[in-house]
Design a protein around this motif. Structure first.
Motif, mmCIF file in Angstrom:
data_model
loop_
_atom_site.group_PDB
_atom_site.id
_atom_site.type_symbol
_atom_site.label_atom_id
_atom_site.label_comp_id
_atom_site.label_asym_id
_atom_site.label_seq_id
_atom_site.Cartn_x
_atom_site.Cartn_y
_atom_site.Cartn_z
ATOM 1 N N SER A 1 4.518 9.411 -12.115
ATOM 2 C CA SER A 1 3.119 9.079 -11.842
ATOM 3 C C SER A 1 3.020 7.989 -10.775
ATOM 4 N N ARG B 1 3.957 9.463 -7.333
ATOM 5 C CA ARG B 1 2.852 10.278 -6.800
ATOM 6 C C ARG B 1 1.729 9.384 -6.263
ATOM 7 N N LYS B 2 1.423 8.322 -7.000
ATOM 8 C CA LYS B 2 0.362 7.405 -6.596
ATOM 9 C C LYS B 2 0.726 6.745 -5.254
ATOM 10 N N ASN C 1 0.418 8.965 -2.380
ATOM 11 C CA ASN C 1 -0.956 9.437 -2.236
ATOM 12 C C ASN C 1 -1.073 10.923 -2.576
ATOM 13 N N LEU C 2 -0.366 11.342 -3.612
ATOM 14 C CA LEU C 2 -0.395 12.730 -4.064
ATOM 15 C C LEU C 2 -1.299 12.824 -5.292
ATOM 16 N N PRO C 3 -1.977 13.947 -5.453
ATOM 17 C CA PRO C 3 -2.803 14.092 -6.657
ATOM 18 C C PRO C 3 -1.931 14.154 -7.905
ATOM 19 N N PRO C 4 -2.479 13.783 -9.079
ATOM 20 C CA PRO C 4 -1.684 13.772 -10.316
ATOM 21 C C PRO C 4 -1.000 15.105 -10.621
ATOM 22 N N GLY C 5 -1.625 16.208 -10.309
ATOM 23 C CA GLY C 5 -1.033 17.519 -10.595
ATOM 24 C C GLY C 5 -0.307 18.115 -9.402
ATOM 25 N N ASP C 6 0.131 17.285 -8.468
ATOM 26 C CA ASP C 6 0.793 17.765 -7.249
ATOM 27 C C ASP C 6 1.905 18.763 -7.565
ATOM 28 N N SER C 7 1.907 19.873 -6.844
ATOM 29 C CA SER C 7 3.010 20.828 -6.994
ATOM 30 C C SER C 7 3.635 21.145 -5.646
#
Length: 189
Positions: free
Chosen positions: A161, A164-165, A168-174
């Motif tokens: 988490s 990702r933060k 600058n990726l969204p929480p559900g980044d794939s």
């Protein structure tokens, strides 16, 4: 092995428990930029697979003369500090907008440098070094933290988490780090 610096490590696959050392050597390669030689690996597809995973050279036979020549060839390569900043040193990972430089412990995303803790860098580099491979939280914890994973899976979730933060990726980044519910994580699926 992680506390010492080695220029080259050669592993004879016919040695007892050699298979258990392979992942440790790959970790050493990523952490210390140690050059890795593996022998004998008779099958060319298997040699190619090991070199894709991070080994610098694989020999088909167990020949002391060839092994010695391979070690000398590896030692002739420039050391990590001989690479200019703009060169691509061994171990650098470039995926889309993400660039990871393990020699300088530097991460850039969209040309902006991101400050990571040592553990965040190690976790992201571990996943990025093994693209498309799904790792359980337990295995990630054991490999990155270097201890049993009895209570560590929440730490993995929190660190992912945080990574990702910072990227600058969204929480559900794939696109970069994919979460597989009930299974774990993989990089660049």
């Amino acid at each position: 092995m992680m506390t010492r610096t080695f220029d080259v490590v050669a592993l004879d696959t016919e040695t007892e428990d050699a298979a258990r050392l392979i992942s440790l050597l790959l970790d050493l390669r990523h952490a210390k930029n140690t050059l890795l030689l593996l022998f004998p690996i008779g099958d060319s597809d298997v040699r190619a697979a090991f070199m894709s995973r991070g080994f610098d050279m694989c020999l088909a036979e167990n020949s002391p003369k060839e092994c010695s020549a391979a070690v000398c060839a590896l030692l002739r390569r420039p050391s990590a500090n001989e690479y200019p900043t703009e060169a691509t040193p061994p171990g650098r990972i470039i995926y889309k907008d993400l660039v990871m430089d393990p020699l300088r412990q530097r991460v850039t995303m969209r040309d902006a440098q991101i400050v990571f803790t040592a553990l965040e860098f190690k976790l992201l580099y571990f996943l990025a070094s093994n693209p498309s491979i799904v790792f359980s939280k337990e295995l990630i914890y054991e490999r990155v933290w270097r201890e049993g994973s009895i209570y560590g899976t929440k730490s993995v979730t929190n660190l992912i988490s945080s990574i990702r933060k910072k990227l600058n990726l969204p929480p559900g980044d794939s696109e970069y780090i994919k979460t597989l519910k009930g299974t774990g994580y993989c990089f660049a699926p």
